[in-house]
Design a protein around this motif. Structure first.
Motif, PDB file in Angstrom:
ATOM      1  N   CYS A   1       2.125   1.926   4.027  1.00 13.42           N
ATOM      2  CA  CYS A   1       2.406   0.850   4.982  1.00 13.42           C
ATOM      3  C   CYS A   1       2.799  -0.388   4.181  1.00 13.42           C
ATOM      4  O   CYS A   1       2.786  -0.372   2.956  1.00 13.42           O
ATOM      5  CB  CYS A   1       1.180   0.564   5.857  1.00 13.42           C
ATOM      6  SG  CYS A   1      -0.255  -0.007   4.927  1.00 13.42           S
TER       7      CYS A   1
ATOM      8  N   LYS B   1       0.824  -1.206   0.000  1.00  7.28           N
ATOM      9  CA  LYS B   1       0.000   0.000   0.000  1.00  7.28           C
ATOM     10  C   LYS B   1       0.863   1.264   0.000  1.00  7.28           C
ATOM     11  O   LYS B   1       2.078   1.195   0.034  1.00  7.28           O
ATOM     12  CB  LYS B   1      -0.936  -0.031   1.212  1.00  7.28           C
ATOM     13  CG  LYS B   1      -2.049  -1.093   1.115  1.00  7.28           C
ATOM     14  CD  LYS B   1      -3.036  -0.942   2.264  1.00  7.28           C
ATOM     15  CE  LYS B   1      -4.146  -1.992   2.201  1.00  7.28           C
ATOM     16  NZ  LYS B   1      -5.091  -1.821   3.336  1.00  7.28           N
TER      17      LYS B   1
ATOM     18  N   CYS C   1       1.239  -3.331   4.079  1.00  4.96           N
ATOM     19  CA  CYS C   1       0.152  -4.265   3.758  1.00  4.96           C
ATOM     20  C   CYS C   1       0.101  -4.520   2.250  1.00  4.96           C
ATOM     21  O   CYS C   1       0.368  -3.611   1.462  1.00  4.96           O
ATOM     22  CB  CYS C   1      -1.194  -3.683   4.176  1.00  4.96           C
ATOM     23  SG  CYS C   1      -1.388  -3.532   5.957  1.00  4.96           S
TER      24      CYS C   1
ATOM     25  N   CYS D   1      -2.880   1.866   7.944  1.00  2.86           N
ATOM     26  CA  CYS D   1      -3.992   2.020   7.000  1.00  2.86           C
ATOM     27  C   CYS D   1      -5.357   1.963   7.696  1.00  2.86           C
ATOM     28  O   CYS D   1      -6.370   2.291   7.091  1.00  2.86           O
ATOM     29  CB  CYS D   1      -3.888   1.042   5.833  1.00  2.86           C
ATOM     30  SG  CYS D   1      -3.800  -0.691   6.270  1.00  2.86           S
TER      31      CYS D   1
ATOM     32  N   VAL E   1      -4.810  -5.190   6.604  1.00  2.00           N
ATOM     33  CA  VAL E   1      -4.825  -3.954   7.392  1.00  2.00           C
ATOM     34  C   VAL E   1      -3.728  -3.954   8.455  1.00  2.00           C
ATOM     35  O   VAL E   1      -3.222  -5.011   8.843  1.00  2.00           O
ATOM     36  CB  VAL E   1      -6.195  -3.752   8.089  1.00  2.00           C
ATOM     37  CG1 VAL E   1      -7.283  -3.478   7.075  1.00  2.00           C
ATOM     38  CG2 VAL E   1      -6.562  -4.954   8.947  1.00  2.00           C
ATOM     39  N   CYS E   2      -3.384  -2.733   8.888  1.00  2.00           N
ATOM     40  CA  CYS E   2      -2.413  -2.542   9.967  1.00  2.00           C
ATOM     41  C   CYS E   2      -2.743  -1.196  10.614  1.00  2.00           C
ATOM     42  O   CYS E   2      -3.614  -0.473  10.112  1.00  2.00           O
ATOM     43  CB  CYS E   2      -0.987  -2.573   9.416  1.00  2.00           C
ATOM     44  SG  CYS E   2      -0.552  -1.090   8.491  1.00  2.00           S
TER      45      CYS E   2
HETATM   46 ZN   LIG Z   1      -1.540  -1.264   6.349  1.00  2.00          ZN
END
Ligand SMILES: [Zn+2]
Length: 483
Positions: free
Chosen positions: A23, A20, A25, A42, A38-39
């Motif tokens: 990040c 992304k 991901c 994001c 996700v993290c």
């Molecule tokens: Zn993320």
């Protein structure tokens, strides 16, 4: 009062990066269960810090260069503040006054004529989450899938240079083609990887008077872009004709009803309270950086289309078919392999038989299983008279299914044509003896009877008679005096 339509487009395209925008991901979330890519970054959790995806920045600049943009030496990210459930952190990281690319132009064809549309800017931002509206137990819910949140997105903004809904569609198709050539986006509209908002307004042809514009959203196919703009053009003109007021507003396209409806009054940039993103450093470019990106760029569709006509003697339509996708253009040139004498024949085979096979199997050219070398071999076998065109067409399917070289298949299956004159003469004589009526008809001047006789020769040889040689020998035999 003669009116002129003025259209400008804002296009969003998801970039084909692995991760992304800010990040680590994976950006490849298609088909993944909701909220699995996700993290904290994001998801927009407080205290998380974004990091710039270098590849996304390079892809944006490559797009800008392909569109003839100027790349200012200094660029930065800004926060665009607004509240909406698809943006939990309350702002989108975007670019405001210093985008990565400015002042470009895209040239494309409208009914064979060149058209140029100026590109105001290309900037980089993050995509938002996706809202899913459901009714559960009689109650309406909006669910949020954060997988899309933070996927790199470029926004390409044109100047209002388009003059008709059809032009807008053709421009979009040409733009998507460029992005696909560059390999920076799938350009898939149905999957939301390529999205378009359109501004449309009316003015008098002398430019003395102009009316407020509508921005149309929710356009998810090339067809809907053209139809929504056609609808809106007619709506605006009818309102002007009736002397009604038009207001600047955002309208949504309702695909099923084929109308646009008011969604909200248009926001202005001031509404977003843009300010520089404090968590990200600015971006500086050197000429070396730009030279490196430029060097990695492929030849673009329009120049390639021109070159195919000049280098290979192809017509504009044929060249357009072959350059529509980069993979097909590459395939064609791999088949030609430096020997231009067969270029037109190869073009015919690709746009005819091979395209038919792709359509039938629903495959792309890289999946069809026929290597350029194998198609070339097939064409050479026909040219040398080893096999007929009909056999070659059947062999193309066989090569695609087995992956075996045409030459090997011809030997294995005994498909070589009979060009041997002694063998053909023997068969011809037998056919003439067995069909005295057709022979008599021919000699009485019914020359069409030769078609029947040729068919008989071919049948006797299992469809493998070399048609040119067989016809010549048959004609010679028929010219012999009657015994
Ligand atoms: Zn993320």
């Amino acid at each position: 009062m003669e009116l002129e339509t003025v259209i400008g487009l804002e296009v969003h395209a998801q970039l084909l990066t692995q991760s992304k925008m800010f990040c680590g991901c994976s950006a490849d979330y298609a088909g993944a269960p909701p909220n699995t890519h996700v993290c904290p970054v994001c998801l927009g959790l407080p205290g998380s810090l974004p990091v710039i995806n270098r590849r996304a920045v390079e892809m944006t600049v490559m797009t800008g260069l392909a569109l003839g943009c100027r790349i200012p030496p200094y660029s930065k990210f800004d926060r665009k503040n607004y509240m909406y459930p698809d943006l939990p952190k309350g702002y989108q990281i975007s670019q405001y006054d210093l985008p990565l690319c400015v002042d470009g132009m895209l040239e494309f064809l409208v009914n064979g004529q060149r058209r140029r549309v100026r590109i105001r800017r290309v900037h980089l931002e993050e995509d938002t989450a996706r809202l899913i509206h459901r009714t559960i137990g009689g109650e309406s819910y909006s669910l949020i899938d954060m997988n899309r949140s933070g996927v790199p997105l470029i926004e390409i903004v044109t100047e209002p240079d388009l003059r008709s809904p059809e032009e807008a569609r053709l421009f979009l198709m040409a733009l998507r083609q460029v992005l696909r050539y560059l390999g920076v986006s799938t350009g898939n509209m149905e999957e939301g990887a390529f999205r378009c908002d359109a501004n449309i307004s009316q003015r008098t042809r002398d430019g003395q008077r102009q009316w407020p514009k509508s921005e149309i959203k929710n356009l998810n196919s090339f067809r809907s872009v053209e139809r929504a703009l056609t609808y809106e053009e007619a709506r605006q003109r009818a309102a002007i004709g009736r002397g009604e007021q038009l207001v600047q507003e955002t309208r949504g396209w309702l695909e099923e009803r084929e109308i646009t409806v008011t969604q909200r009054a248009k926001e202005y940039p001031d509404d977003y309270r843009y300010f520089p993103e404090p968590d990200l450093p600015p971006i500086f470019w050197t000429e070396d950086d730009l030279a490196r990106i430029r060097a990695a760029m492929p030849e673009l569709p329009l120049p390639r289309w021109e070159r195919f006509q000049a280098d290979y003697g192809l017509g504009p339509q044929e060249a357009a078919l072959l350059t529509e996708e980069r993979a097909i253009a590459d395939y064609f040139e791999a088949c030609v392999a430096g020997d231009r004498t067969q270029a037109r024949e190869i073009a015919n085979w690709i746009t005819g038989e091979l395209f038919a096979l792709l359509r039938e199997r629903g495959r792309s050219i890289s999946e069809v299983g026929v290597q350029p070398r194998q198609l070339r071999q097939l064409i050479d076998l026909v040219r040398r008279g080893t096999i007929s065109t009909l056999t070659a067409k059947e062999l193309l399917v066989a090569v695609s299914e087995t992956g075996i070289d045409p030459e090997v298949l011809v030997a294995e299956r005994g498909l070589a044509q009979v060009s041997d004159e002694a063998q053909l003469r023997e068969v011809v004589e037998r056919v003439l003896t067995e069909n005295p009526k057709a022979v008599a008809d021919y000699r009485k001047g019914k020359t069409a009877a030769i078609g029947f006789l040729l068919g008989q020769v071919n049948r006797a040889l299992g469809g493998r008679a070399n048609p040119a040689v067989a016809r010549r020998i048959l004609e010679e035999a028929l010219r012999q005096p009657v015994e």
